[in-house]
Design a protein around this motif. Structure first.
Motif, PDB file in Angstrom:
ATOM      1  N   LEU A  58      -0.387  62.204   1.619  1.00 34.97           N
ATOM      2  CA  LEU A  58       0.683  61.363   1.091  1.00 34.97           C
ATOM      3  C   LEU A  58       1.342  60.578   2.218  1.00 34.97           C
ATOM      4  CD1 LEU A  58       2.338  63.936  -1.345  1.00 34.97           C
ATOM      5  CD2 LEU A  58       0.733  62.102  -1.923  1.00 34.97           C
ATOM      6  N   PRO A  59       2.029  59.508   1.908  1.00 39.89           N
ATOM      7  CA  PRO A  59       2.790  58.768   2.937  1.00 39.89           C
ATOM      8  C   PRO A  59       3.801  59.670   3.622  1.00 39.89           C
ATOM      9  CG  PRO A  59       2.597  57.467   0.934  1.00 39.89           C
ATOM     10  CD  PRO A  59       2.058  58.827   0.605  1.00 39.89           C
ATOM     11  N   PRO A  60       4.148  59.407   4.894  1.00 44.85           N
ATOM     12  CA  PRO A  60       5.006  60.320   5.668  1.00 44.85           C
ATOM     13  C   PRO A  60       6.366  60.605   5.053  1.00 44.85           C
ATOM     14  CG  PRO A  60       3.948  58.701   7.104  1.00 44.85           C
ATOM     15  CD  PRO A  60       3.647  58.291   5.704  1.00 44.85           C
ATOM     16  N   ARG A  61       6.973  59.671   4.375  1.00 44.49           N
ATOM     17  CA  ARG A  61       8.331  59.855   3.873  1.00 44.49           C
ATOM     18  C   ARG A  61       8.371  60.363   2.431  1.00 44.49           C
ATOM     19  NH1 ARG A  61      12.114  57.781   7.229  1.00 44.49           N
ATOM     20  NH2 ARG A  61      11.366  56.404   8.911  1.00 44.49           N
ATOM     21  N   THR A  62       7.239  60.717   1.882  1.00 41.84           N
ATOM     22  CA  THR A  62       7.215  61.206   0.497  1.00 41.84           C
ATOM     23  C   THR A  62       7.940  62.543   0.408  1.00 41.84           C
ATOM     24  OG1 THR A  62       5.081  60.132   0.143  1.00 41.84           O
ATOM     25  CG2 THR A  62       5.730  61.840  -1.442  1.00 41.84           C
ATOM     26  N   GLN A  63       8.843  62.661  -0.554  1.00 42.74           N
ATOM     27  CA  GLN A  63       9.587  63.894  -0.765  1.00 42.74           C
ATOM     28  C   GLN A  63       8.818  64.826  -1.704  1.00 42.74           C
ATOM     29  OE1 GLN A  63      12.526  64.890   0.639  1.00 42.74           O
ATOM     30  NE2 GLN A  63      12.355  63.044   1.937  1.00 42.74           N
ATOM     31  N   ILE A  64       8.678  66.102  -1.311  1.00 40.77           N
ATOM     32  CA  ILE A  64       8.038  67.115  -2.144  1.00 40.77           C
ATOM     33  C   ILE A  64       9.133  67.911  -2.832  1.00 40.77           C
ATOM     34  CG2 ILE A  64       6.472  69.083  -2.213  1.00 40.77           C
ATOM     35  CD1 ILE A  64       5.105  66.509  -1.398  1.00 40.77           C
ATOM     36  N   HIS A  65       9.045  68.016  -4.139  1.00 38.94           N
ATOM     37  CA  HIS A  65      10.050  68.726  -4.937  1.00 38.94           C
ATOM     38  C   HIS A  65       9.417  69.974  -5.548  1.00 38.94           C
ATOM     39  CE1 HIS A  65      12.665  65.136  -4.658  1.00 38.94           C
ATOM     40  NE2 HIS A  65      11.531  64.451  -4.839  1.00 38.94           N
ATOM     41  N   TRP A  66      10.261  70.968  -5.843  1.00 38.81           N
ATOM     42  CA  TRP A  66       9.781  72.232  -6.388  1.00 38.81           C
ATOM     43  C   TRP A  66      10.608  72.627  -7.603  1.00 38.81           C
ATOM     44  CZ3 TRP A  66       5.378  74.101  -4.364  1.00 38.81           C
ATOM     45  CH2 TRP A  66       4.991  73.606  -3.121  1.00 38.81           C
ATOM     46  N   ALA A  67       9.942  72.907  -8.682  1.00 39.95           N
ATOM     47  CA  ALA A  67      10.608  73.350  -9.909  1.00 39.95           C
ATOM     48  C   ALA A  67      10.193  74.775 -10.234  1.00 39.95           C
ATOM     49  CB  ALA A  67      10.244  72.425 -11.074  1.00 39.95           C
ATOM     50  N   ASP A  68      11.070  75.504 -10.912  1.00 33.63           N
ATOM     51  CA  ASP A  68      10.791  76.874 -11.355  1.00 33.63           C
ATOM     52  C   ASP A  68      10.316  77.736 -10.186  1.00 33.63           C
ATOM     53  OD1 ASP A  68      10.550  79.039 -13.022  1.00 33.63           O
ATOM     54  OD2 ASP A  68       8.559  78.480 -13.779  1.00 33.63           O
ATOM     55  N   VAL A  69      11.115  77.773  -9.119  1.00 40.67           N
ATOM     56  CA  VAL A  69      10.742  78.560  -7.941  1.00 40.67           C
ATOM     57  C   VAL A  69      10.783  80.053  -8.292  1.00 40.67           C
ATOM     58  CG1 VAL A  69      11.353  79.129  -5.564  1.00 40.67           C
ATOM     59  CG2 VAL A  69      11.589  76.769  -6.391  1.00 40.67           C
ATOM     60  N   ALA A  83       0.589 100.577   2.281  1.00 38.68           N
ATOM     61  CA  ALA A  83      -0.003  99.434   1.600  1.00 38.68           C
ATOM     62  C   ALA A  83       0.521  98.141   2.215  1.00 38.68           C
ATOM     63  CB  ALA A  83       0.315  99.490   0.119  1.00 38.68           C
ATOM     64  N   ILE A  84      -0.228  97.067   2.074  1.00 36.03           N
ATOM     65  CA  ILE A  84       0.179  95.746   2.560  1.00 36.03           C
ATOM     66  C   ILE A  84       0.185  94.801   1.377  1.00 36.03           C
ATOM     67  CG2 ILE A  84      -0.387  93.813   4.083  1.00 36.03           C
ATOM     68  CD1 ILE A  84      -1.798  95.745   5.920  1.00 36.03           C
ATOM     69  N   ARG A  85       1.245  94.009   1.276  1.00 37.36           N
ATOM     70  CA  ARG A  85       1.301  92.972   0.255  1.00 37.36           C
ATOM     71  C   ARG A  85       2.052  91.768   0.794  1.00 37.36           C
ATOM     72  NH1 ARG A  85       3.437  95.622  -4.764  1.00 37.36           N
ATOM     73  NH2 ARG A  85       2.279  97.372  -3.890  1.00 37.36           N
ATOM     74  N   TYR A  86       1.752  90.612   0.231  1.00 34.97           N
ATOM     75  CA  TYR A  86       2.433  89.378   0.605  1.00 34.97           C
ATOM     76  C   TYR A  86       3.359  88.990  -0.540  1.00 34.97           C
ATOM     77  CZ  TYR A  86      -1.677  89.396   3.601  1.00 34.97           C
ATOM     78  OH  TYR A  86      -2.660  89.771   4.467  1.00 34.97           O
ATOM     79  N   ARG A  87       4.655  88.841  -0.237  1.00 35.71           N
ATOM     80  CA  ARG A  87       5.636  88.412  -1.253  1.00 35.71           C
ATOM     81  C   ARG A  87       5.743  86.896  -1.143  1.00 35.71           C
ATOM     82  NH1 ARG A  87       9.836  92.659  -1.917  1.00 35.71           N
ATOM     83  NH2 ARG A  87       8.033  93.463  -3.067  1.00 35.71           N
ATOM     84  N   LEU A  88       5.077  86.234  -2.041  1.00 33.42           N
ATOM     85  CA  LEU A  88       4.883  84.793  -1.967  1.00 33.42           C
ATOM     86  C   LEU A  88       5.921  84.075  -2.820  1.00 33.42           C
ATOM     87  CD1 LEU A  88       2.700  82.992  -0.574  1.00 33.42           C
ATOM     88  CD2 LEU A  88       1.600  82.845  -2.807  1.00 33.42           C
ATOM     89  N   THR A  89       6.682  83.209  -2.198  1.00 38.60           N
ATOM     90  CA  THR A  89       7.617  82.338  -2.920  1.00 38.60           C
ATOM     91  C   THR A  89       6.930  81.002  -3.157  1.00 38.60           C
ATOM     92  OG1 THR A  89       9.534  83.401  -1.891  1.00 38.60           O
ATOM     93  CG2 THR A  89       9.865  81.226  -2.861  1.00 38.60           C
ATOM     94  N   TYR A  90       6.907  80.568  -4.399  1.00 35.12           N
ATOM     95  CA  TYR A  90       6.239  79.312  -4.732  1.00 35.12           C
ATOM     96  C   TYR A  90       6.882  78.730  -5.989  1.00 35.12           C
ATOM     97  CZ  TYR A  90       3.735  81.605  -8.573  1.00 35.12           C
ATOM     98  OH  TYR A  90       3.416  82.252  -9.727  1.00 35.12           O
ATOM     99  N   GLY A  91       6.425  77.592  -6.395  1.00 31.98           N
ATOM    100  CA  GLY A  91       6.950  76.939  -7.590  1.00 31.98           C
ATOM    101  C   GLY A  91       5.992  75.870  -8.061  1.00 31.98           C
ATOM    102  N   ASP A  92       6.469  75.058  -8.979  1.00 33.28           N
ATOM    103  CA  ASP A  92       5.662  73.938  -9.479  1.00 33.28           C
ATOM    104  C   ASP A  92       5.978  72.723  -8.622  1.00 33.28           C
ATOM    105  OD1 ASP A  92       4.772  75.622 -11.497  1.00 33.28           O
ATOM    106  OD2 ASP A  92       6.422  75.082 -12.820  1.00 33.28           O
ATOM    107  N   GLY A  93       5.061  72.354  -7.746  1.00 34.36           N
ATOM    108  CA  GLY A  93       5.305  71.261  -6.815  1.00 34.36           C
ATOM    109  C   GLY A  93       4.990  69.902  -7.436  1.00 34.36           C
ATOM    110  N   TRP A  94       5.832  68.917  -7.090  1.00 33.88           N
ATOM    111  CA  TRP A  94       5.596  67.567  -7.587  1.00 33.88           C
ATOM    112  C   TRP A  94       6.202  66.548  -6.625  1.00 33.88           C
ATOM    113  CZ3 TRP A  94       9.900  64.545  -8.781  1.00 33.88           C
ATOM    114  CH2 TRP A  94      11.111  65.229  -8.934  1.00 33.88           C
ATOM    115  N   TYR A  95       5.763  65.332  -6.767  1.00 37.99           N
ATOM    116  CA  TYR A  95       6.302  64.222  -5.987  1.00 37.99           C
ATOM    117  C   TYR A  95       6.259  62.975  -6.859  1.00 37.99           C
ATOM    118  CZ  TYR A  95       1.319  63.201  -5.330  1.00 37.99           C
ATOM    119  OH  TYR A  95       0.000  62.934  -5.556  1.00 37.99           O
TER     120      TYR A  95
END
Length: 489
Positions: A58-69, A83-95
């Motif tokens: 994407l172009p350098p100044r494009t803003q990435i937004h996150w919904a429903d994190v 045990a080992i686990r990864y607690r992953l924070t994520y959401g629905d990404g859009w621009y």
């Protein structure tokens, strides 16, 4: 690098380096590490920290937004105490795209070694599938071992589904065979069959193994007749593009006729193991029959003295206990066995005749320098005095004469071996089906065989899917886990 990766104590904490496929690929996503008795080691990661503009071009100044994190725990294999686990924070990404509209993008293609749908790492998926396919144990036992050895909880239904999904990512049977043929050309086909366990009525599976020790084809058929085998070989030739110059087979006439119909210029070698097996069955009957005669004489009333009767019964008992000695090679006999064998042959001339005939059969195949010498040795067998009509020796000679050209093809054609590799392929398939008490259908065998081929012959491992495909190298070293320092007395 070794010093940087070694555990070290800083203040009151123990710095333990941890390098996994996930952390190697996504170091910049790590935000912290927790260690508790209840949850074990938890590596906190935030998907939003990735360089999404670069990943999505994407172009350098494009803003990435996150919904429903939201957060999700990704299970990892662990060989430590916790045990080992990864607690992953994520959401629905859009621009906002060039048209002024929201454009949502998928995360999974950019999260190497993390499987969001299954809630675990792809290494864990491949490890459990590898154990299910290669270890020869049942799925429930695999799930138990995954929890016991790697702190990875897994259900049988999930593992069964993973096996099928992994197989679906592979080429079909023809594609796998073509891949192996392109890697190492297939010029020999060692042909045999297996009757699967747990099936009523039993169904036959045709198996082809090449000179490199690879099973490149297995096809379940309803009937092992000439028409079915011909259709199978036609597919191997026309669809798969494999044209072996030598076939190694057992005594099945359907195989021989089908090979001659589809591959008329191919050499057919009757496997030496099966030849000797058929001859030995006939000689074995001669030993058993002679033992019965001796025992019957010892039990009859016509024996002159009780001592003679006891002697005959003792000889019959010795023959039965040492019956396998008559068909054992000289070089494999111990000194004690050789002495016992000589004593038995001196006690009864028929037993000496069986041993002499067996030695002559060995010499025919192992000492003949060419086909004329082998034919001369066969003629000597035919003219032996014990080859009488209806005898076991006469049946053995008739068997050898029937397909003698196939039996000595290794003498007539350079490069042709005397023995087949088919039996080792059959043992391999037996190991694959053992933990399942036989595959319930052709689809199960096909899935397991293609995964086995990928792992065994194509260089696939737990950490890479194809040969030559590696993980990205880390330049800054593995991230460290901060654990409490053990108390000292």
């Amino acid at each position: 690098m070794e010093e940087e990766s070694a555990p070290r104590i800083v203040g009151s904490t123990l710095m333990v380096p941890l390098k996994t496929a996930v952390l190697t690929s996504h170091q910049r996503l790590v935000t912290g590490v927790l260690c508790t008795d209840a949850e074990g080691i938890v590596v906190e990661m935030d998907v939003r920290r990735a360089g999404w503009r670069r990943l999505l071009d994407l172009p350098p100044r494009t803003q990435i937004h996150w919904a429903d994190v939201r957060t999700v725990d990704i299970k990892e294999l662990s060989v430590g105490q916790s045990a080992i686990r990864y607690r992953l924070t994520y959401g629905d990404g859009w621009y906002v795209g060039g048209d002024g509209q929201r454009t949502y993008f998928a995360l999974q293609p950019h999260l190497q070694e993390i499987d969001l749908q299954r809630g675990c790492t792809t290494v864990a998926v491949r490890a459990s599938v590898l154990m299910a396919v290669m270890a020869g144990i049942g799925l429930r036992c695999v799930c138990w071992l995954m929890g016991l050895l790697f702190h990875f909880e897994l259900s049988k239904s999930s593992l069964d589904r993973w096996v099928k999904e992994c197989a679906d990512q592979l080429p079909d049977a023809a594609g796998m065979a073509k891949h192996m043929h392109a890697d190492k050309p297939i010029t020999e086909a060692h042909f045999d069959e297996i009757f699967a366990k747990g099936q009523r009525p039993k169904r036959c599976t045709l198996v082809l193994r090449d000179e490199h020790g690879r099973i490149f084809a297995a096809r379940e058929v309803v009937e092992r007749d000439e028409e079915t085998v011909t259709a199978f070989l036609n597919e191997v030739k026309t669809v798969w593009g494999i044209t072996p110059r030598v076939f190694y087979v057992d005594g099945c006439e359907a195989y021989r006729n089908a090979i001659q119909a589809v591959f008329p210029s191919a050499v057919i070698q009757y496997d030496y193991f099966h030849v000797i097996q058929c001859v030995w069955k006939k000689l074995w009957k001669a030993v058993v029959a002679r033992r019965k005669e001796i025992k019957a004489r010892g039990e009859s009333e016509s024996v002159e003295t009780p001592a003679d009767s006891k002697k005959l019964l003792a000889l019959a008992q010795r023959i039965w206990e040492r019956r396998w000695l008559f068909l054992k090679r000289d070089e494999n006999l111990t000194d004690e066995e050789r002495t016992e064998l000589l004593a038995l042959m001196e006690a009864d001339t028929t037993l000496a005749t069986v041993r002499g005939f067996a030695v002559a059969v060995w010499a025919l195949f192992e000492k003949s320098a060419d086909v004329p010498a082998a034919r001369e040795a066969l003629l000597l067998l035919v003219n032996r005095p014990e080859v009488l009509p209806g005898s076991a020796f006469q049946k053995a000679v008739t068997f050898l004469q029937r397909r003698f050209d196939d039996m000595v093809a290794f003498l007539a054609h350079p490069g042709v071996k005397r023995n087949s590799l088919a039996e080792t392929g059959i043992r391999c398939l037996r190991r694959l089906e053992r933990g399942h008490d036989g595959f319930r259908g052709a689809a199960g065998l096909d899935c397991y065989l293609r995964i086995y081929q990928a792992l065994k012959y194509c260089g696939w491992t737990v950490h890479r899917l194809t040969s030559g495909l590696g993980l990205p190298e880390s330049t800054s070293g593995p991230p460290a886990l901060v654990l409490p320092t053990p108390a000292t007395s």
